[in-house]
Design a protein around this motif. Structure first.
Motif, PDB file in Angstrom:
ATOM      1  N   ASN A  60       0.832  -1.211   0.000  1.00 47.10           N
ATOM      2  CA  ASN A  60       0.000   0.000   0.000  1.00 47.10           C
ATOM      3  C   ASN A  60       0.862   1.255   0.000  1.00 47.10           C
ATOM      4  OD1 ASN A  60      -2.438  -1.368  -0.059  1.00 47.10           O
ATOM      5  ND2 ASN A  60      -2.600  -1.445   2.169  1.00 47.10           N
ATOM      6  N   ASP A  61       1.935   1.234   0.771  1.00 50.92           N
ATOM      7  CA  ASP A  61       2.824   2.383   0.813  1.00 50.92           C
ATOM      8  C   ASP A  61       3.496   2.597  -0.539  1.00 50.92           C
ATOM      9  OD1 ASP A  61       4.164   4.545   2.271  1.00 50.92           O
ATOM     10  OD2 ASP A  61       5.966   3.320   2.019  1.00 50.92           O
ATOM     11  N   GLN A  86       0.999   4.106  -2.889  1.00 50.50           N
ATOM     12  CA  GLN A  86       0.706   5.487  -2.505  1.00 50.50           C
ATOM     13  C   GLN A  86       1.862   6.417  -2.886  1.00 50.50           C
ATOM     14  OE1 GLN A  86       0.066   6.089   1.723  1.00 50.50           O
ATOM     15  NE2 GLN A  86      -1.608   7.501   1.252  1.00 50.50           N
ATOM     16  N   ARG A  87       3.081   5.974  -2.664  1.00 48.90           N
ATOM     17  CA  ARG A  87       4.253   6.809  -2.954  1.00 48.90           C
ATOM     18  C   ARG A  87       4.522   6.929  -4.454  1.00 48.90           C
ATOM     19  NH1 ARG A  87       8.229   7.959   0.442  1.00 48.90           N
ATOM     20  NH2 ARG A  87       9.844   7.414  -1.053  1.00 48.90           N
TER      21      ARG A  87
END
Length: 94
Positions: free
Chosen positions: A38-39, A42-43
């Motif tokens: 998820n990170d 998102q990034r």
């Protein structure tokens, strides 16, 4: 400077390390892996996950190819075995 897993190849290694830790016993590492994914998305955007999937597939193939060399099997034969096992697991789950 970004995080180490902003590079798809390094991200693939990060996920493989989490998977290796997870294989040592039951725990919450799947939650950790999802958080890392998820990170990453998102990034870097959702299209980054496609790059990650490609990096993981290539790394898996290289590992399978090395195993084939060591065992004297063909890469195609080993891949077929893994695919068959995955299909059998689907039958067991259903």
């Amino acid at each position: 400077m970004g995080l180490i897993y902003d590079d798809p190849r390094l991200a693939a290694l990060t996920l493989m390390r989490i998977a290796a830790e997870e294989s040592e016993g039951p725990n919450e590492l799947s939650v950790r892996m999802r958080a890392v994914l998820n990170d990453m998305a998102q990034r870097n955007g959702p299209e980054y996950l496609a790059e990650l999937a490609i990096a993981l597939a290539r790394a898996g193939f290289v590992a399978l190819e090395e195993l084939a060399k060591v065992t004297g099997n063909s890469t195609a034969e080993l891949l077929a075995r893994v695919e068959l096992e995955a299909l059998e697991d689907l039958d067991d789950d259903g």
